[in-house]
Scaffold this active site. Structure first.
Site, mmCIF file in Angstrom:
data_model
loop_
_atom_site.group_PDB
_atom_site.id
_atom_site.type_symbol
_atom_site.label_atom_id
_atom_site.label_comp_id
_atom_site.label_asym_id
_atom_site.label_seq_id
_atom_site.Cartn_x
_atom_site.Cartn_y
_atom_site.Cartn_z
ATOM 1 N N LYS A 22 0.814 -1.216 0.000
ATOM 2 C CA LYS A 22 0.000 0.000 0.000
ATOM 3 C C LYS A 22 0.852 1.274 0.000
ATOM 4 O O LYS A 22 0.379 2.323 -0.436
ATOM 5 C CB LYS A 22 -0.964 0.005 1.208
ATOM 6 C CG LYS A 22 -1.826 -1.236 1.327
ATOM 7 C CD LYS A 22 -2.560 -1.567 0.038
ATOM 8 C CE LYS A 22 -3.494 -2.752 0.137
ATOM 9 N NZ LYS A 22 -2.894 -4.044 0.494
ATOM 10 N N TYR A 43 -11.923 -14.813 2.796
ATOM 11 C CA TYR A 43 -11.005 -13.783 3.253
ATOM 12 C C TYR A 43 -10.573 -14.023 4.700
ATOM 13 O O TYR A 43 -11.409 -14.160 5.593
ATOM 14 C CB TYR A 43 -11.678 -12.410 3.155
ATOM 15 C CG TYR A 43 -10.742 -11.293 3.572
ATOM 16 C CD1 TYR A 43 -9.927 -10.673 2.643
ATOM 17 C CD2 TYR A 43 -10.643 -10.914 4.904
ATOM 18 C CE1 TYR A 43 -9.043 -9.694 3.018
ATOM 19 C CE2 TYR A 43 -9.758 -9.930 5.296
ATOM 20 C CZ TYR A 43 -8.962 -9.326 4.358
ATOM 21 O OH TYR A 43 -8.076 -8.355 4.742
ATOM 22 N N TYR A 89 -2.726 -12.747 2.811
ATOM 23 C CA TYR A 89 -2.414 -12.385 1.423
ATOM 24 C C TYR A 89 -1.196 -13.131 0.874
ATOM 25 O O TYR A 89 -1.323 -13.985 0.009
ATOM 26 C CB TYR A 89 -2.158 -10.875 1.314
ATOM 27 C CG TYR A 89 -3.376 -10.018 1.514
ATOM 28 C CD1 TYR A 89 -4.283 -9.821 0.483
ATOM 29 C CD2 TYR A 89 -3.610 -9.392 2.736
ATOM 30 C CE1 TYR A 89 -5.398 -9.022 0.649
ATOM 31 C CE2 TYR A 89 -4.720 -8.582 2.913
ATOM 32 C CZ TYR A 89 -5.607 -8.396 1.869
ATOM 33 O OH TYR A 89 -6.702 -7.608 2.032
HETATM 34 C C1 LIG Z 1 -3.678 -5.314 0.270
HETATM 35 C C2 LIG Z 1 -2.738 -6.470 0.169
HETATM 36 C C3 LIG Z 1 -2.674 -7.260 -0.991
HETATM 37 C C4 LIG Z 1 -3.610 -7.092 -2.148
HETATM 38 O O1 LIG Z 1 -3.365 -5.934 -2.881
HETATM 39 P P1 LIG Z 1 -4.576 -5.289 -3.707
HETATM 40 O O2 LIG Z 1 -3.985 -4.174 -4.433
HETATM 41 O O3 LIG Z 1 -5.604 -4.887 -2.671
HETATM 42 O O4 LIG Z 1 -5.140 -6.355 -4.595
HETATM 43 C C5 LIG Z 1 -1.745 -8.273 -1.046
HETATM 44 N N1 LIG Z 1 -0.926 -8.524 -0.003
HETATM 45 C C6 LIG Z 1 -0.963 -7.797 1.122
HETATM 46 C C7 LIG Z 1 -0.045 -8.163 2.229
HETATM 47 C C8 LIG Z 1 -1.867 -6.738 1.257
HETATM 48 O O5 LIG Z 1 -1.889 -6.020 2.393
#
Ligand SMILES: *Cc1c(COP(=O)(O)O)cnc(C)c1O
Length: 312
Positions: free
Chosen positions: A53, A243, A269
């Site tokens: 991010k 999720y 993730y």
């Molecule tokens: C937010 C996030 C993602 C996914 O990214 P997006 O742009 O929302 O698809 C992947 N890995 C981590 C660790 C994240 O925090």
């Protein structure tokens, strides 16, 4: 000669430690019997313990500050990495930060989940927390908060969920340019780039960047809401996985990355993203001599919120 950065003309506030390293994963590659795996360390973007991010926030904050915003508002689940990186960016820029935390999406009730990990850091960065049930009118709650802040004389800017808008996605157009330049410097080319996909800004930015700069490279986003592999996904969806829900493939991937490479992935993730890559390798999707790049998108603070999965 290298092509120019396609985002160079767009306002950006440098927040991250960039470029992030690009490293080989020799032991994991050997363990899987090929192809050659590399990792792009976007967990090492620095700010507020880093993650993907930060790249998006470089563009989103430039736009917010251009509009003279003095307060950032964003929303996500309790253990959101996006929220944590936004809170850190606000602190770094001297902006107030209001976070709408959606409770109850992930059925975790441990003290670590409810107060540790990312949430501990949100508090440490000085953000103001607002709680809201996941099942309620989330966007209404955000709109009401924005209106209240404006009525109090603040200038709030809303940062979209996951930082994913066309502007935020520019962070990953820029990342595609950065990664291709690193590969070129190493004298290698990638057949495919693999990463975890959630709110899709990362994937959208990479897709645009690669379409422009290296259309021959395949881009594979792993949907972290479901178990990798179509059949298994159908089964686990019926069983309620989604999720933030742990899967066996995620646990294996987090363990392999840790024990073979000394890498820290997360259960929501990057662990599921690598699990997807491993499943594709085992399914014979790539040639043995192919070169793949996994993008580590960060998220390690969430690992501590899922303590009972890893250290029961
Ligand atoms: C937010 C996030 C993602 C996914 O990214 P997006 O742009 O929302 O698809 C992947 N890995 C981590 C660790 C994240 O925090």
């Amino acid at each position: 000669m290298s092509p120019p950065d396609p985002t160079a003309a767009i306002a950006r506030i440098p927040l991250g430690h960039l470029p992030t390293p690009l490293e080989p994963m020799e032991r994991l590659s050997a363990h899987l019997g090929g192809p050659a795996l590399y990792i792009k360390r976007d967990d090492c973007t620095g700010l507020g313990l880093g993650g993907n991010k930060v790249r998006k926030l470089e563009f989103l904050l430039a736009a917010a500050e251009a509009k003279r915003a003095d307060t950032l508002v964003t929303a996500g689940v309790i253990q959101s990495n996006h929220i944590r990186q936004t809170a850190a960016a606000a602190a770094r820029r001297g902006l107030a930060c209001h976070l709408v935390l959606m409770e109850g999406r992930v059925g975790m009730a441990s003290p670590e989940y409810l107060a540790g990990g990312n949430l501990l850091l949100d508090r440490l960065f000085g953000a103001t927390l607002h709680r809201h049930p996941w099942t309620g009118d989330r966007n209404g709650a955000i709109a009401a908060l924005m209106a209240r802040l404006a009525a109090e004389g603040r200038k709030p800017a809303f940062i979209p969920y996951g930082g994913s808008s066309a502007l935020g996605a520019l962070g990953y157009v820029r990342a595609a340019h950065e990664l291709l330049a690193q590969a070129r410097a190493l004298g290698i080319g990638f057949d495919a780039i693999v990463h975890a996909s959630g709110s899709a800004g990362t994937q959208a930015g990479l897709a645009a960047g690669l379409a422009l700069l290296a259309p021959e490279v395949a881009l594979i986003g792993i949907d972290i809401d479901a178990e990798p592999g179509r059949v298994r996904a159908d089964v686990t969806r019926l069983a309620g996985a989604g999720y933030g829900q742990p899967t066996d493939a995620m646990l294996e991937a987090v363990g392999l990355a840790a024990r073979l490479e000394g890498l820290v992935l997360d259960p929501v993730y990057s662990g599921k993203g690598l699990a997807g890559l491993i499943a594709l390798v085992r399914a014979g999707r790539f040639a043995r001599d192919a070169r793949l790049c996994f993008i580590h998108t960060g998220g390690a603070p969430a690992l501590f919120a899922y303590r009972d999965l890893f250290a029961p």
